[in-house]
Design a protein around this motif. Structure first.
Motif, PDB file in Angstrom:
ATOM      1  N   HIS B 297     -26.234  22.555 -12.015  1.00 18.18           N
ATOM      2  CA  HIS B 297     -24.778  22.515 -11.953  1.00 18.18           C
ATOM      3  C   HIS B 297     -24.309  21.381 -11.062  1.00 18.18           C
ATOM      4  N   GLN B 298     -23.425  20.554 -11.623  1.00 17.11           N
ATOM      5  CA  GLN B 298     -22.711  19.610 -10.768  1.00 17.11           C
ATOM      6  C   GLN B 298     -21.226  19.895 -10.928  1.00 17.11           C
ATOM      7  N   ASP B 299     -20.457  19.605  -9.897  1.00 17.83           N
ATOM      8  CA  ASP B 299     -19.035  19.934  -9.911  1.00 17.83           C
ATOM      9  C   ASP B 299     -18.261  18.753 -10.513  1.00 17.83           C
ATOM     10  N   ILE B 300     -18.136  18.784 -11.831  1.00 10.81           N
ATOM     11  CA  ILE B 300     -17.516  17.670 -12.552  1.00 10.81           C
ATOM     12  C   ILE B 300     -16.043  17.537 -12.173  1.00 10.81           C
ATOM     13  N   GLY B 301     -15.386  18.674 -12.008  1.00  9.75           N
ATOM     14  CA  GLY B 301     -13.983  18.649 -11.610  1.00  9.75           C
ATOM     15  C   GLY B 301     -13.786  17.956 -10.271  1.00  9.75           C
ATOM     16  N   GLU B 302     -14.673  18.257  -9.339  1.00 13.56           N
ATOM     17  CA  GLU B 302     -14.587  17.656  -8.004  1.00 13.56           C
ATOM     18  C   GLU B 302     -14.868  16.154  -8.066  1.00 13.56           C
ATOM     19  N   LYS B 303     -15.762  15.770  -8.920  1.00 12.25           N
ATOM     20  CA  LYS B 303     -16.072  14.355  -9.087  1.00 12.25           C
ATOM     21  C   LYS B 303     -14.823  13.567  -9.480  1.00 12.25           C
ATOM     22  N   GLY B 304     -14.114  14.092 -10.461  1.00 12.84           N
ATOM     23  CA  GLY B 304     -12.903  13.418 -10.923  1.00 12.84           C
ATOM     24  C   GLY B 304     -11.829  13.405  -9.856  1.00 12.84           C
ATOM     25  N   LYS B 305     -11.696  14.540  -9.167  1.00 17.48           N
ATOM     26  CA  LYS B 305     -10.674  14.671  -8.134  1.00 17.48           C
ATOM     27  C   LYS B 305     -10.906  13.678  -7.006  1.00 17.48           C
ATOM     28  N   GLN B 306     -12.153  13.609  -6.551  1.00 21.81           N
ATOM     29  CA  GLN B 306     -12.460  12.702  -5.439  1.00 21.81           C
ATOM     30  C   GLN B 306     -12.333  11.239  -5.850  1.00 21.81           C
ATOM     31  N   ALA B 307     -12.645  10.937  -7.097  1.00 25.41           N
ATOM     32  CA  ALA B 307     -12.505   9.548  -7.559  1.00 25.41           C
ATOM     33  C   ALA B 307     -11.045   9.105  -7.424  1.00 25.41           C
ATOM     34  N   VAL B 308     -10.140   9.969  -7.856  1.00 29.55           N
ATOM     35  CA  VAL B 308      -8.710   9.637  -7.761  1.00 29.55           C
ATOM     36  C   VAL B 308      -8.288   9.565  -6.297  1.00 29.55           C
ATOM     37  N   GLN B 309      -8.772  10.515  -5.513  1.00 30.25           N
ATOM     38  CA  GLN B 309      -8.391  10.553  -4.103  1.00 30.25           C
ATOM     39  C   GLN B 309      -8.818   9.279  -3.375  1.00 30.25           C
ATOM     40  N   LEU B 310      -9.998   8.784  -3.690  1.00 33.75           N
ATOM     41  CA  LEU B 310     -10.475   7.539  -3.078  1.00 33.75           C
ATOM     42  C   LEU B 310      -9.548   6.370  -3.416  1.00 33.75           C
ATOM     43  N   ILE B 311      -9.089   6.331  -4.661  1.00 36.95           N
ATOM     44  CA  ILE B 311      -8.159   5.260  -5.068  1.00 36.95           C
ATOM     45  C   ILE B 311      -6.853   5.389  -4.287  1.00 36.95           C
ATOM     46  N   LEU B 312      -6.336   6.599  -4.209  1.00 37.56           N
ATOM     47  CA  LEU B 312      -5.050   6.808  -3.545  1.00 37.56           C
ATOM     48  C   LEU B 312      -5.150   6.444  -2.063  1.00 37.56           C
ATOM     49  N   ASP B 313      -6.240   6.858  -1.427  1.00 36.62           N
ATOM     50  CA  ASP B 313      -6.441   6.525  -0.015  1.00 36.62           C
ATOM     51  C   ASP B 313      -6.530   5.015   0.170  1.00 36.62           C
ATOM     52  N   ALA B 314      -7.359   4.393  -0.648  1.00 41.92           N
ATOM     53  CA  ALA B 314      -7.642   2.972  -0.474  1.00 41.92           C
ATOM     54  C   ALA B 314      -6.457   2.104  -0.882  1.00 41.92           C
ATOM     55  N   ALA B 315      -5.645   2.620  -1.814  1.00 37.51           N
ATOM     56  CA  ALA B 315      -4.510   1.830  -2.289  1.00 37.51           C
ATOM     57  C   ALA B 315      -3.320   1.929  -1.347  1.00 37.51           C
ATOM     58  N   GLY B 316      -3.427   2.830  -0.362  1.00 39.29           N
ATOM     59  CA  GLY B 316      -2.347   2.984   0.593  1.00 39.29           C
ATOM     60  C   GLY B 316      -2.370   1.863   1.612  1.00 39.29           C
ATOM     61  N   PHE B 317      -1.691   2.073   2.713  1.00 37.46           N
ATOM     62  CA  PHE B 317      -1.656   1.027   3.723  1.00 37.46           C
ATOM     63  C   PHE B 317      -2.837   1.126   4.678  1.00 37.46           C
ATOM     64  N   LYS B 318      -3.902   1.770   4.186  1.00 37.91           N
ATOM     65  CA  LYS B 318      -5.071   1.917   5.040  1.00 37.91           C
ATOM     66  C   LYS B 318      -5.995   0.723   4.869  1.00 37.91           C
ATOM     67  N   GLU B 319      -6.846   0.530   5.859  1.00 39.55           N
ATOM     68  CA  GLU B 319      -7.812  -0.546   5.727  1.00 39.55           C
ATOM     69  C   GLU B 319      -8.900  -0.181   4.736  1.00 39.55           C
ATOM     70  N   HIS B 320      -9.513  -1.197   4.179  1.00 33.71           N
ATOM     71  CA  HIS B 320     -10.605  -0.960   3.248  1.00 33.71           C
ATOM     72  C   HIS B 320     -11.830  -0.440   3.994  1.00 33.71           C
ATOM     73  N   ARG B 321     -12.290   0.715   3.599  1.00 38.63           N
ATOM     74  CA  ARG B 321     -13.549   1.211   4.132  1.00 38.63           C
ATOM     75  C   ARG B 321     -14.417   1.628   2.973  1.00 38.63           C
TER      76      ARG B 321
END
Lengths: 344, 344
Positions: B297-321
């Motif tokens: 079992h892998q958590d496919i839903g979580e994979k998709g969720k985190q992928a979007v979250q990473l974009i949202l975090d990185a696309a904000g006014f935060k520094e690239h990490r």
């Protein structure tokens, strides 16, 4: 005959080729005199110039994006692909679009305002809407001025192209097949039955066949929930709780049938020995089921392909013509139905 | 503390509020002096101004579109969802994006040029790439200057965020489970085994477990084709043709297992009586299978969720990490494995 080139257009309009290119690519905010733009567009029309779609820079206001809305309007549904029908349809839409150099702007939104403003700001060359969609939102979409294709919707409006199937006839065909196999007690299992949706049509087709055969439709034979696997399991429990009165079921979606078979197994009801099933859609799952599903086949790939083709045709330099496209249905016999000549 | 407003930014920069709004919304083609733009952006940074995401007009170059590339690079594969894994992942990506007012620009393209130019012209706030992707194309994507998340890729590059699972460990877990159940002859069935892809890792994990148990891996135990239902049927025929030497199989994707079970049934080989199967992914299908699949079992839903979250975090006014995210795996026991203590 020599193909009309951008230079021919430039000569006709009395401008440079780069100006023609600029006009064909311009966005409304860019500064070009309306007079020049008009002269160029007149020349384009007069000469029948067709921009080379492979050359992006000449592609005449095309965004090369097609909007795809798969509104998640079923009560309790939030994820787009709990019914694999949508996955297969989207797969075909994406594949056809890709062949033409187009990409999809995808949303499962119910709130259309976000999507509208993005479609407007970023530009889409057309929109494909799958399934039911509230009427007032459709009116807002008209304002975008791009071709719109409704897939599997019974909204009647000359402003939209439609692609669908004869849901009522398909359901009649499925139910009649069960009657021909000797069944008299036939359940109807579907998602929620709503106006302008496909389920009400399939319900009507079920009733048509029952009534034609002089069979009555009673409340106890109707199972209505959501179009997903879990509801199939629920319906199986309900079938047992109601006393297993039917010998067959017409199920309005393969994905529900998958759950129904699993739920019946859990309750020691065998398919097709104890309950025969005819289903609808013929998604890829139908063959994978055990027993494999006897089901009404619709060409999901063709549905997606034609939806994209309608956008491409309408987004070209052709005049707007309302197109209504009905794809054929057939019944695929597999393993989920048995004859019911004698009581066992 | 009072939230910093657009008026505060305007005051700090010595310009009007509408100029600030204009700068934050401007596209590169619009005429605003670089000096003014710089002053405004300095003020935005200094004050920590966060544009109101609900107010589209203030949304600072955001396009509210996330690019999603699911390259169809498997030989012979053209449709995106012949493996339902992609449907489930996309479903989760779309749902998470929608919750944040984002929509997806979707493509299954192999040829990245089209997509690149659209992503560039229309603007995307980030790109999610699923699966393997040729290295040179990744370099071109870097030029877009937006955050990029690679899902299930073993490309190592600090420029990209990654989300994945420990494919090798998962495969080892699955194979070890079969060994613990008494199996000694264990087949490996997967899609094509290629560099930087998940299948080679799963193959390595299979080999790890076999070797740890002192079992040899021979060519006759390896079945490699495409990740789809039809290949499962083909592999079943091949298994019979090769003399049914194995008592168990580790199959690298549930969708292949579905076909394998069907193909085995057609050849009168029973699962799990004659052949035990442990599979991988735990897509929705796994539960629908008959017998239901024992699978990693892998958590496919979580994979998709985190992928979007990473974009949202990185696309904000935060520094690239650079973020590397590994999601956990577990083995789900269902009905497709039997103990193999004695020869039958």
């Amino acid at each position: 005959m020599k193909r009309v080139s951008i230079k021919d257009v430039a000569k006709e309009a009395g401008v440079s080729a780069s100006t023609v290119s600029y006009v064909l690519n311009s966005t409304p905010t860019e500064s070009i005199s309306p007079e020049t733009a008009r002269r160029v567009m007149d020349a384009v029309k007069k000469l029948g110039y067709i921009p080379n779609l492979n050359a992006r820079s000449l592609s005449s206001r095309r965004s090369n994006m097609i909007g795809v809305l798969i509104p998640q309007t079923e009560p309790g549904k939030e994820l787009m692909f709990s019914n694999p029908f949508y996955g297969e349809l989207l797969s075909s839409i994406e594949y056809t679009a890709r062949q033409h150099g187009y990409h999809l702007l995808l949303s499962g939104t119910k709130e259309d305002q976000d999507y509208l403003s993005i479609a407007q700001n970023r530009g889409v060359d057309g929109i494909i809407i799958v399934g039911t969609y509230p009427g007032e939102n459709l009116n807002a979409l008209k304002q975008l001025g791009v071709p719109i294709v409704l897939v599997d919707s019974y909204v009647k409006d000359e402003a939209f192209h439609t692609i669908g199937i004869e849901d009522r006839e398909g359901a009649r065909m499925a139910t009649r097949y069960l009657i021909e196999k000797g069944h008299r007690q036939i359940a109807f299992v579907s998602g929620s039955i709503r106006e302008n949706g496909v389920n009400i049509k399939r319900y009507q087709g079920y009733c048509d066949a029952m009534q034609s055969a002089g069979l009555s439709v009673d409340e106890q034979s109707i199972y209505s929930g959501t179009v997903d696997y879990d509801y199939g399991i629920t319906a199986a429990k309900e079938y047992v709780a109601r006393g297993k009165k039917q010998t067959a079921a017409f199920v309005s979606a393969d994905v529900i049938s998958m759950g129904l078979i699993k739920g019946l197994q859990q309750n020691h009801v065998r398919v097709p020995e104890d309950l025969s099933i005819v289903s609808f859609d013929d998604v890829y799952l139908a063959r994978m089921a055990n027993p494999a599903l006897t089901t009404v086949h619709q060409d999901i790939g063709e549905k997606g392909k034609q939806a994209v083709q309608l956008i491409l045709d309408a987004a070209g330099f052709k005049e707007h013509r309302h197109t209504e496209c009905i794809l054929p249905l057939s019944l695929v016999e597999r393993e989920s139905v048995r004859e019911w000549r004698n009581q066992p």
